[in-house]
Design an enzyme around this catalytic site. Sequence first.
Site, PDB file in Angstrom:
ATOM      1  N   ALA A  22       0.848  -1.191   0.000  1.00 50.67           N
ATOM      2  CA  ALA A  22       0.000   0.000   0.000  1.00 50.67           C
ATOM      3  C   ALA A  22       0.882   1.239   0.000  1.00 50.67           C
ATOM      4  O   ALA A  22       2.073   1.167   0.314  1.00 50.67           O
ATOM      5  CB  ALA A  22      -0.917  -0.005   1.214  1.00 50.67           C
ATOM      6  N   LEU A  23       0.290   2.337  -0.379  1.00 49.93           N
ATOM      7  CA  LEU A  23       1.019   3.601  -0.404  1.00 49.93           C
ATOM      8  C   LEU A  23       0.422   4.517   0.659  1.00 49.93           C
ATOM      9  O   LEU A  23      -0.758   4.401   0.981  1.00 49.93           O
ATOM     10  CB  LEU A  23       0.886   4.235  -1.792  1.00 49.93           C
ATOM     11  CG  LEU A  23       1.709   3.544  -2.887  1.00 49.93           C
ATOM     12  CD1 LEU A  23       1.076   3.724  -4.248  1.00 49.93           C
ATOM     13  CD2 LEU A  23       3.151   4.048  -2.883  1.00 49.93           C
ATOM     14  N   SER A  59      -1.586   7.422  -3.295  1.00 46.57           N
ATOM     15  CA  SER A  59      -2.274   6.304  -3.931  1.00 46.57           C
ATOM     16  C   SER A  59      -3.202   6.800  -5.033  1.00 46.57           C
ATOM     17  O   SER A  59      -3.840   7.850  -4.898  1.00 46.57           O
ATOM     18  CB  SER A  59      -3.102   5.548  -2.885  1.00 46.57           C
ATOM     19  OG  SER A  59      -4.045   4.708  -3.526  1.00 46.57           O
ATOM     20  N   HIS A 102      -5.899   5.592  -5.591  1.00 40.09           N
ATOM     21  CA  HIS A 102      -7.252   5.568  -5.015  1.00 40.09           C
ATOM     22  C   HIS A 102      -7.651   6.945  -4.477  1.00 40.09           C
ATOM     23  O   HIS A 102      -8.826   7.258  -4.400  1.00 40.09           O
ATOM     24  CB  HIS A 102      -7.362   4.521  -3.907  1.00 40.09           C
ATOM     25  CG  HIS A 102      -7.335   3.113  -4.428  1.00 40.09           C
ATOM     26  ND1 HIS A 102      -8.432   2.531  -5.031  1.00 40.09           N
ATOM     27  CD2 HIS A 102      -6.354   2.188  -4.461  1.00 40.09           C
ATOM     28  CE1 HIS A 102      -8.117   1.289  -5.392  1.00 40.09           C
ATOM     29  NE2 HIS A 102      -6.856   1.056  -5.063  1.00 40.09           N
ATOM     30  N   ASP A 137     -10.261  -1.458  -7.230  1.00 42.77           N
ATOM     31  CA  ASP A 137      -9.808  -2.800  -6.893  1.00 42.77           C
ATOM     32  C   ASP A 137     -10.958  -3.733  -7.212  1.00 42.77           C
ATOM     33  O   ASP A 137     -12.033  -3.647  -6.612  1.00 42.77           O
ATOM     34  CB  ASP A 137      -9.439  -2.901  -5.405  1.00 42.77           C
ATOM     35  CG  ASP A 137      -8.161  -2.144  -5.085  1.00 42.77           C
ATOM     36  OD1 ASP A 137      -7.408  -1.823  -6.034  1.00 42.77           O
ATOM     37  OD2 ASP A 137      -7.919  -1.861  -3.902  1.00 42.77           O
ATOM     38  N   GLU A 188      -0.404  -6.805  -8.176  1.00 41.25           N
ATOM     39  CA  GLU A 188      -1.771  -6.659  -7.658  1.00 41.25           C
ATOM     40  C   GLU A 188      -2.741  -7.003  -8.784  1.00 41.25           C
ATOM     41  O   GLU A 188      -3.096  -6.140  -9.588  1.00 41.25           O
ATOM     42  CB  GLU A 188      -2.023  -5.223  -7.165  1.00 41.25           C
ATOM     43  CG  GLU A 188      -1.262  -4.879  -5.909  1.00 41.25           C
ATOM     44  CD  GLU A 188      -1.786  -3.619  -5.210  1.00 41.25           C
ATOM     45  OE1 GLU A 188      -2.681  -2.938  -5.767  1.00 41.25           O
ATOM     46  OE2 GLU A 188      -1.305  -3.335  -4.108  1.00 41.25           O
ATOM     47  N   HIS A 192      -5.873  -4.525  -8.981  1.00 37.87           N
ATOM     48  CA  HIS A 192      -5.851  -3.056  -9.065  1.00 37.87           C
ATOM     49  C   HIS A 192      -5.795  -2.592 -10.523  1.00 37.87           C
ATOM     50  O   HIS A 192      -4.798  -2.772 -11.206  1.00 37.87           O
ATOM     51  CB  HIS A 192      -4.645  -2.518  -8.280  1.00 37.87           C
ATOM     52  CG  HIS A 192      -4.537  -1.019  -8.273  1.00 37.87           C
ATOM     53  ND1 HIS A 192      -4.778  -0.260  -7.144  1.00 37.87           N
ATOM     54  CD2 HIS A 192      -4.223  -0.138  -9.250  1.00 37.87           C
ATOM     55  CE1 HIS A 192      -4.597   1.023  -7.444  1.00 37.87           C
ATOM     56  NE2 HIS A 192      -4.257   1.122  -8.712  1.00 37.87           N
TER      57      HIS A 192
HETATM   58 ZN   LIG Z   1      -5.847  -0.698  -5.425  1.00 40.61          ZN
END
Ligand SMILES: [Zn+2]
Length: 272
Positions: free
Chosen positions: A133-134, A139, A141, A148, A191, A194
Amino acid sequence: MKKWLFILILVLLLGCVYVLYKPRVVSPVNDQTIKVSRDQIYQGNLLLINKDNPVRPESKKTDVVVLSEHKDLIKGYRVMDNTIKASQAVIKNFSTMVYAAKNEGVDHFLINSGYRDFQEQDKLYRQKGPHFALPGGHSEHNLGLSIDIGSTQTAMYKAAEGRWLKKNAWKYGFILRYPLDKVAITGIQYEPWHFRYVGLPHSIIMKKENMTLEEYLDFLKNKKSFSKMINGKKYTIFYYRVADNITIPIPENHHYRISGNNSDGVIVTIWP
Ligand SMILES: [Zn+2]
């Protein structure tokens, strides 16, 4: 005398206004150019977001909604819970893609996450750690351009939904953002869930050239302009550095789309 002086100044001022204003109205050149200002570096579907390039608050997609409050947007897939937020434009493209998958017998899609604010992202970062994760503000997101995607059947790396997306998402403007063979470039582990919306024709080119978003933006910056025939249409993509306001020519009878790169310039895509 003062009255005459006043009138003279007024006439001169009006003359100046006319001279300044006139070219913008009548010049045909202006019909074929677009003006780009620095704030456009931080707007659009090609913004690069990673640990070195944070999300600016003004870059967030303005059409983010809570999906459960917009039932018309949830068609052909499920959402994990009623808090999931996403960009309406991204979801419309996602729906088109899901519909195509359904026609091929793949129809157990689930959205696990869409837009996340900085606090939600920080919480995830603390839970998952830096390889998965960032931190908040770094991110995709936080931008609203990523979703996702899961399967209601099994884990994405082995699900039919995951295999289908890996093979076909690029046709619908999406890219698998963190592929297995690009960990060294993205800095993020594989991922399979994603997906990032970048739009057409970019997703097609990135797939064909096997480039991540990092590589694609570097490639455009080095090339300055690049043309590709896609489905019988010639797309030309330009990179322009934007240090100050600039004017970009657009050929006659051409459409254009513009996106910043989130660091120093814009990508202009034109097609007939
Ligand atoms: Zn993601």
